[in-house]
Design an enzyme around this catalytic site. Structure first.
Site, mmCIF file in Angstrom:
data_model
loop_
_atom_site.group_PDB
_atom_site.id
_atom_site.type_symbol
_atom_site.label_atom_id
_atom_site.label_comp_id
_atom_site.label_asym_id
_atom_site.label_seq_id
_atom_site.Cartn_x
_atom_site.Cartn_y
_atom_site.Cartn_z
ATOM 1 N N GLU A 112 0.825 -1.214 0.000
ATOM 2 C CA GLU A 112 0.000 0.000 0.000
ATOM 3 C C GLU A 112 0.856 1.258 0.000
ATOM 4 O OE1 GLU A 112 -2.905 0.158 3.187
ATOM 5 O OE2 GLU A 112 -4.471 -0.581 1.875
ATOM 6 N N HIS A 122 8.647 -26.300 -1.828
ATOM 7 C CA HIS A 122 8.076 -27.457 -2.525
ATOM 8 C C HIS A 122 6.928 -27.055 -3.433
ATOM 9 C CE1 HIS A 122 10.273 -30.474 -0.014
ATOM 10 N NE2 HIS A 122 10.411 -29.382 0.720
ATOM 11 N N LYS A 135 -14.355 -0.005 -3.580
ATOM 12 C CA LYS A 135 -15.389 0.383 -2.621
ATOM 13 C C LYS A 135 -16.491 1.161 -3.332
ATOM 14 C CE LYS A 135 -12.353 0.854 1.388
ATOM 15 N NZ LYS A 135 -11.788 1.793 2.326
HETATM 16 O O1 PA5 Z 1 -3.690 1.040 5.865
HETATM 17 C C1 PA5 Z 1 -4.824 1.467 5.782
HETATM 18 O O2 PA5 Z 1 -5.073 2.657 5.946
HETATM 19 C C2 PA5 Z 1 -5.995 0.532 5.492
HETATM 20 O O3 PA5 Z 1 -5.574 -0.771 5.324
HETATM 21 C C3 PA5 Z 1 -6.992 0.597 6.640
HETATM 22 O O4 PA5 Z 1 -6.351 0.226 7.816
HETATM 23 C C4 PA5 Z 1 -8.186 -0.319 6.376
HETATM 24 O O5 PA5 Z 1 -8.827 0.026 5.192
HETATM 25 C C5 PA5 Z 1 -9.182 -0.242 7.526
HETATM 26 O O6 PA5 Z 1 -9.580 1.066 7.750
HETATM 27 P P1 PA5 Z 1 -10.302 1.500 9.079
HETATM 28 O O7 PA5 Z 1 -9.380 1.326 10.213
HETATM 29 O O8 PA5 Z 1 -10.684 2.931 8.867
HETATM 30 O O9 PA5 Z 1 -11.519 0.611 9.236
#
Ligand code: PA5
Length: 432
Positions: free
Chosen positions: A283, A304, A418
């Site tokens: 990310e 393996h 989303k």
């Molecule tokens: O790294 C990030 O920002 C995302 O992976 C969030 O942690 C994830 O989408 C969950 O978001 P939230 O904590 O607002 O529910």
């Protein structure tokens, strides 16, 4: 203490090529420290590791004590950065079979998928058990955990009545904003904070990770001690700093066509740590058409299955292999007078000796096959080494992403699925 060994990465590039990245590495680290790079509103994670126990940590330990006394099961609800860190920590230190030990409360994770089967299984597992719930969501609006929260809240209220249910719900969220903060205030749940300047994937050293770890029986002061030691030791502006070495090495490899990084460990309990690393780097770096593709593997099991691809597939991969000192308690291989399995040549050898030979043999095979290997080595797996690792990888990731020229702290691409899903679900405000 954690150290990085890059002696197995050399190919058509040399140490001089790495040293030529010194200025870039310096600039990237400085951008982070000065808070002048893109995404600098999200640098709170750099200040989290401290040697003194904070008020929040004292409250976390007190809540964990109550939960451990009152609950057979602790359900941790969250997804992405609100899920992978606590699971990685608990599975690595307590073991992936920690729920079978019967000593500490069982920890189940929910709200990280939309699977009906997984939900039905959780309900069956909670049957007849005393349980508490930790809802973790920074935004408080993420669909998967929100659906699980609604149902778990209802289950608790039905089982214990509204007043007792309130004492069994713990919320970890933004200090001010979001639906979850509002719900917690209205219902009177105990809350813990995800600081506004700490993004999801950098939040494991907040209550996001610390409360589940403490409930699982881990020593969170040791985790923090490890992270604080790493913070202190990784301040150096030179290649003495393991985070520099790692960030520079992976950028060097990327620039020479090594576009996939395999995070490999010989510990099965490392599986979710691999998931945490995958999110952290994936990310943080995968944007603007750039990024090293992170992929976790478990050796020797995956040798393996993926071993063939690594040895002889497309030469675009490198490995980052995590090595830990073996446990002090040895397991020996015994003699068998019939020797039907032909294993008597290993008689008197320890299992970790065999594992070390597997590691050395694999290292030589993969480097011979054109796969550079970065080694990240540490002492035995424990709360302290875990904390050290968390901070090391977060810092390395920040430096590395700035060297790549991307903002390490946003994730605009995650919104696309989303939006489509909300349109399909008919969520108010999302029209086709
Ligand atoms: O790294 C990030 O920002 C995302 O992976 C969030 O942690 C994830 O989408 C969950 O978001 P939230 O904590 O607002 O529910």
């Amino acid at each position: 203490m954690l150290n990085v060994d890059i002696s197995n990465i050399w190919g058509e590039y040399t140490l001089n090529d790495l040293l030529s990245l010194e200025k870039e590495t310096f600039d990237a680290h400085k951008l982070l420290l000065d808070g002048k790079g893109p995404g600098s509103d999200y640098l709170g994670w750099m200040k989290l590791p401290v040697f003194e126990e904070t008020e929040e940590m004292i409250r976390i330990r007190a809540a964990a004590k109550r939960i451990r006394e009152s609950s057979d099961v602790f359900v941790v609800v969250g997804i992405g950065g609100s899920y992978l860190g606590p699971r990685a920590a608990i599975e690595l230190v307590m073991g992936s079979n920690h729920n079978l030990r019967g000593k500490d409360p069982q920890i189940f994770f929910a709200g990280n998928n939309l699977s009906t089967r997984a939900w039905n299984e959780l309900c069956a597992l909670l049957e007849g058990k005393d349980f508490s719930v930790n809802i973790i969501s920074k935004s408080g609006t993420t669909t998967e955990p929100a659906i699980a929260t609604r149902a778990l809240k209802w289950m608790l209220e039905r089982k214990y009545g509204a007043d007792e249910a309130k004492k069994r719900i713990f919320v970890t969220t933004d200090p001010e904003k979001g639906a979850l903060r509002q719900m917690a205030a209205e219902e009177g749940y105990e809350t813990f904070v995800i600081p506004p300047d700490v993004g999801g994937r950098y939040s494991v050293l907040t209550a996001v990770g610390l409360l589940p770890m403490a409930v699982a029986g881990m020593d969170i002061t040791e985790v923090m001690f490890g992270a604080a030691s790493a913070r202190r030791d990784m301040e150096a502006f030179s290649f003495e700093n393991p985070a520099w070495l790692y960030a520079a090495a992976r950028n060097l490899l990327y620039r020479h066509g090594k576009k996939t990084e395999l995070f490999c460990s010989y510990e099965p309990d490392f599986r979710f740590m691999g998931g945490w690393l995958q999110q952290l780097f994936g990310e943080s770096e995968g944007k603007d058409g750039k990024g090293i593709y992170p992929f976790p593997l478990e050796f020797t099991a995956d040798l393996h299955s993926m071993g063939q691809m690594i040895q002889q597939g497309e030469r675009t991969i490198f490995e980052t292999v995590l090595r830990f000192a073996p446990p002090r308690k040895k397991t020996m291989i015994e003699s068998d007078w019939k020797n039907l399995d032909g294993l008597n040549y290993l008689e008197g050898k320890s299992l970790d000796f065999v594992e070390e030979q597997a590691f050395q043999g694999t290292l030589a095979a993969h480097t011979d096959g054109g796969v550079p290997v970065i080694l990240v080595q540490n002492d035995e797996i424990c709360d302290r080494t875990l904390g050290e690792m968390f901070y090391f990888f977060e810092l390395s990731c920040g430096i590395s992403a700035y060297m790549l020229g991307v903002n390490p702290f946003n994730q605009p691409g995650v919104e696309f699925y989303k939006r489509n899903m909300f349109q399909l679900l008919g969520k108010p405000g999302y029209t086709k």
